[in-house]
Structures are given as C-alpha cells and as structure tokens.
Design a protein around this motif. Structure first.
Motif, PDB file in Angstrom:
ATOM      1  N   TYR A  30       0.836  -1.194   0.000  1.00  0.00           N
ATOM      2  CA  TYR A  30       0.000   0.000   0.000  1.00  0.00           C
ATOM      3  C   TYR A  30       0.870   1.243   0.000  1.00  0.00           C
ATOM      4  N   GLY A  31       0.279   2.340  -0.452  1.00  0.00           N
ATOM      5  CA  GLY A  31       1.036   3.578  -0.438  1.00  0.00           C
ATOM      6  C   GLY A  31       0.374   4.673  -1.229  1.00  0.00           C
ATOM      7  N   SER A  32       1.168   5.684  -1.509  1.00  0.00           N
ATOM      8  CA  SER A  32       0.672   6.811  -2.297  1.00  0.00           C
ATOM      9  C   SER A  32       1.239   6.711  -3.705  1.00  0.00           C
ATOM     10  N   ASN A  33       0.530   7.292  -4.637  1.00  0.00           N
ATOM     11  CA  ASN A  33       0.927   7.277  -6.037  1.00  0.00           C
ATOM     12  C   ASN A  33       0.980   8.716  -6.542  1.00  0.00           C
ATOM     13  N   PRO A  34       2.042   9.441  -6.165  1.00  0.00           N
ATOM     14  CA  PRO A  34       2.115  10.857  -6.518  1.00  0.00           C
ATOM     15  C   PRO A  34       2.101  11.078  -8.026  1.00  0.00           C
ATOM     16  N   GLN A  35       1.232  11.942  -8.463  1.00  0.00           N
ATOM     17  CA  GLN A  35       1.034  12.271  -9.879  1.00  0.00           C
ATOM     18  C   GLN A  35       0.763  11.044 -10.742  1.00  0.00           C
ATOM     19  N   GLY A  36       0.302   9.949 -10.157  1.00  0.00           N
ATOM     20  CA  GLY A  36      -0.045   8.750 -10.921  1.00  0.00           C
ATOM     21  C   GLY A  36       1.132   8.114 -11.627  1.00  0.00           C
ATOM     22  N   ILE A  82      -3.884  -6.472  -2.353  1.00  0.00           N
ATOM     23  CA  ILE A  82      -3.822  -7.670  -1.513  1.00  0.00           C
ATOM     24  C   ILE A  82      -3.629  -8.879  -2.411  1.00  0.00           C
ATOM     25  N   ASP A  83      -2.633  -9.703  -2.111  1.00  0.00           N
ATOM     26  CA  ASP A  83      -2.368 -10.913  -2.884  1.00  0.00           C
ATOM     27  C   ASP A  83      -2.157 -12.084  -1.938  1.00  0.00           C
ATOM     28  N   ARG A  84      -2.778 -13.215  -2.286  1.00  0.00           N
ATOM     29  CA  ARG A  84      -2.575 -14.442  -1.514  1.00  0.00           C
ATOM     30  C   ARG A  84      -1.179 -14.972  -1.801  1.00  0.00           C
ATOM     31  N   LEU A  85      -0.466 -15.343  -0.750  1.00  0.00           N
ATOM     32  CA  LEU A  85       0.880 -15.877  -0.892  1.00  0.00           C
ATOM     33  C   LEU A  85       0.840 -17.406  -0.909  1.00  0.00           C
ATOM     34  N   PRO A  86       1.815 -18.039  -1.544  1.00  0.00           N
ATOM     35  CA  PRO A  86       1.849 -19.506  -1.571  1.00  0.00           C
ATOM     36  C   PRO A  86       2.021 -20.093  -0.169  1.00  0.00           C
ATOM     37  N   LYS A  87       1.583 -21.319  -0.006  1.00  0.00           N
ATOM     38  CA  LYS A  87       1.678 -21.997   1.296  1.00  0.00           C
ATOM     39  C   LYS A  87       3.119 -22.194   1.739  1.00  0.00           C
ATOM     40  N   ALA A  88       4.055 -22.178   0.788  1.00  0.00           N
ATOM     41  CA  ALA A  88       5.472 -22.366   1.130  1.00  0.00           C
ATOM     42  C   ALA A  88       6.005 -21.219   1.975  1.00  0.00           C
ATOM     43  N   ILE A  89       5.351 -20.071   1.945  1.00  0.00           N
ATOM     44  CA  ILE A  89       5.783 -18.919   2.743  1.00  0.00           C
ATOM     45  C   ILE A  89       5.262 -19.132   4.157  1.00  0.00           C
ATOM     46  N   LYS A  90       6.161 -19.422   5.071  1.00  0.00           N
ATOM     47  CA  LYS A  90       5.786 -19.824   6.422  1.00  0.00           C
ATOM     48  C   LYS A  90       5.950 -18.726   7.461  1.00  0.00           C
ATOM     49  N   SER A  91       6.531 -17.593   7.074  1.00  0.00           N
ATOM     50  CA  SER A  91       6.845 -16.569   8.057  1.00  0.00           C
ATOM     51  C   SER A  91       6.332 -15.208   7.602  1.00  0.00           C
ATOM     52  N   ASN A  92       5.946 -14.387   8.569  1.00  0.00           N
ATOM     53  CA  ASN A  92       5.513 -13.022   8.265  1.00  0.00           C
ATOM     54  C   ASN A  92       6.682 -12.046   8.215  1.00  0.00           C
ATOM     55  N   ASP A  93       7.869 -12.490   8.586  1.00  0.00           N
ATOM     56  CA  ASP A  93       8.992 -11.559   8.671  1.00  0.00           C
ATOM     57  C   ASP A  93       9.972 -11.690   7.511  1.00  0.00           C
ATOM     58  N   ALA A  94       9.484 -12.139   6.360  1.00  0.00           N
ATOM     59  CA  ALA A  94      10.342 -12.254   5.191  1.00  0.00           C
ATOM     60  C   ALA A  94      10.768 -10.862   4.732  1.00  0.00           C
ATOM     61  N   SER A  95      12.070 -10.689   4.486  1.00  0.00           N
ATOM     62  CA  SER A  95      12.525  -9.399   3.968  1.00  0.00           C
ATOM     63  C   SER A  95      12.045  -9.266   2.527  1.00  0.00           C
ATOM     64  N   GLU A  96      11.747  -8.025   2.156  1.00  0.00           N
ATOM     65  CA  GLU A  96      11.177  -7.825   0.835  1.00  0.00           C
ATOM     66  C   GLU A  96      11.879  -6.696   0.113  1.00  0.00           C
ATOM     67  N   ASN A  97      11.750  -6.719  -1.184  1.00  0.00           N
ATOM     68  CA  ASN A  97      12.233  -5.657  -2.045  1.00  0.00           C
ATOM     69  C   ASN A  97      11.050  -5.268  -2.934  1.00  0.00           C
ATOM     70  N   ILE A  98      10.713  -3.985  -2.947  1.00  0.00           N
ATOM     71  CA  ILE A  98       9.581  -3.517  -3.741  1.00  0.00           C
ATOM     72  C   ILE A  98      10.131  -2.653  -4.864  1.00  0.00           C
ATOM     73  N   ILE A  99       9.778  -3.011  -6.075  1.00  0.00           N
ATOM     74  CA  ILE A  99      10.228  -2.265  -7.248  1.00  0.00           C
ATOM     75  C   ILE A  99       9.001  -1.667  -7.912  1.00  0.00           C
ATOM     76  N   THR A 100       9.048  -0.375  -8.181  1.00  0.00           N
ATOM     77  CA  THR A 100       7.923   0.314  -8.818  1.00  0.00           C
ATOM     78  C   THR A 100       8.286   0.658 -10.258  1.00  0.00           C
ATOM     79  N   TYR A 101       7.266   0.603 -11.127  1.00  0.00           N
ATOM     80  CA  TYR A 101       7.465   0.867 -12.551  1.00  0.00           C
ATOM     81  C   TYR A 101       6.467   1.898 -13.041  1.00  0.00           C
ATOM     82  N   ASP A 102       6.906   2.683 -14.020  1.00  0.00           N
ATOM     83  CA  ASP A 102       6.017   3.662 -14.636  1.00  0.00           C
ATOM     84  C   ASP A 102       5.271   3.014 -15.802  1.00  0.00           C
ATOM     85  N   GLN A 103       4.528   3.824 -16.565  1.00  0.00           N
ATOM     86  CA  GLN A 103       3.706   3.296 -17.658  1.00  0.00           C
ATOM     87  C   GLN A 103       4.548   2.690 -18.778  1.00  0.00           C
ATOM     88  N   ASP A 104       5.827   3.072 -18.879  1.00  0.00           N
ATOM     89  CA  ASP A 104       6.720   2.511 -19.902  1.00  0.00           C
ATOM     90  C   ASP A 104       7.510   1.322 -19.366  1.00  0.00           C
TER      91      ASP A 104
END
Length: 189
Positions: A122-128, A158-180
């Motif tokens: 979740y978050g903000s989407n400045p200027q779309g 919201i996305d359902r995660l696979p059953k193989a994911i057993k922990s809530n503390d998995a480190s994550e990397n979020i990559i955002t992309y523009d329209q191109d």
C-alpha cells in the motif's frame, strides 16, 4: 435422589452462568460494526491514550480469502498511511486486532489468517507515476507483480501468498514501474 437433582441443577446453573459471561465478554470484544461509524471507531481505537487521531478517508474493509480477517486502508490527515486488521465474530461485528502506519510512501506487510498468508502492498501514487509494482520476498525466492490504477492517489493491493511462505517476517524488495515499464524510485520502508 434429592442430592443428585441438586448437584445436577447446580451444574446446569453454573454452565448457564459461564455461558452468559462468555457471551457478554465476546460481545464486548467484538463490538465494531461495519457501518457509517466504522471510521470513527477506528479513530477512537487509534487515539487510545494519545491525542485525537483523524483519518482522511472512510475505511472500507476487504476480506482476506475466506477467513474472518479483514484489512482496511488508513489515510491520515497528517499524511501518514497505514492499514488496520480486524477479525469478524459470529455476532457479525468486528474486533480491531492491530493497526500500523507511518510516513513512508510505499509499504509492504504480510498478514497471517486462518485461510493462509496475504501480502499487502500500500502507499501513495504521486502524480499517478506508479503503474505496476513487483514485490520480491527475498527469504523465499518468491516474487509477484501487481498493477496499480494510475488515476488513484493512494492504493492498497492484496495478494494471496503460496503456502510455502511460512513466516511473516520475510525481507522484501519492492520495485515500482512507470507506464513505460521503467523502474522508478519512491520512498519506502
């Protein structure tokens, strides 16, 4: 014989008292209705012992799978963003379980339910600018992508995660992309 009847009725009376206490306690815990006062109830819960916290949006609840767990997106007048987790009771009312918020423009959280784990970004989407997001759970070598409506200033996916994911503390990397489909940077934690 009279003694057995007295013991039996005493036992039944005790069970009835325990049942009434349980129902009263349950109704006290699950007392939030999903109605026009939902946002006010969440503001009151967030303000416990602190100054009054005011939300800038009407909270809409989203059920997580087939579980009794629900998530709502929070947008504060102070520009903070967050989510609230509630559980629905058999009386049709909700209990607020937890809430988290902060000043980051982009946030990811894993939520555990009786119906599995769900990834929430979740978050903000400045200027779309954001059109899609890729979430990589590094601890599990798992990733997924989701599209973002560029016409909305704020989003929650919201996305359902696979059953193989057993922990809530998995480190994550979020990559955002523009329209191109070019990577863009936004402030995140």
């Amino acid at each position: 014989m009279k003694h057995k009847k007295a013991v039996f009725f005493s036992f039944i009376g005790l069970l009835m008292i325990i049942g009434v206490i349980y129902i009263l306690n349950y109704n006290h815990r699950f007392n939030v209705k999903n109605d026009e006062h939902l946002t006010e109830n969440i503001e009151e819960w967030l303000s416990r012992g602190n100054e009054k916290i005011t939300l800038n949006n009407q909270v809409k609840l989203h059920q997580l799978g087939n579980s009794n767990s629900y998530i709502g997106f929070l947008q504060f007048k102070s520009k903070k963003l967050g989510i609230v987790k509630l559980d629905k009771g058999w009386n049709g009312k909700f209990q607020i379980i937890s809430a988290g918020y902060g000043t980051n423009h982009l946030k990811y959280q894993t939520v555990n339910t009786k119906d599995g784990r769900f990834g929430i970004v979740y978050g903000s989407n400045p200027q779309g600018k954001i059109h899609s997001i890729k979430v990589k759970l590094l601890s599990y070598d798992y990733q997924y992508s989701t599209n973002i409506n560029s016409n909305q200033d704020f989003f929650m996916k919201i996305d359902r995660l696979p059953k193989a994911i057993k922990s809530n503390d998995a480190s994550e990397n979020i990559i955002t992309y523009d329209q191109d489909h070019k990577e863009i940077k936004v402030m995140q934690k």
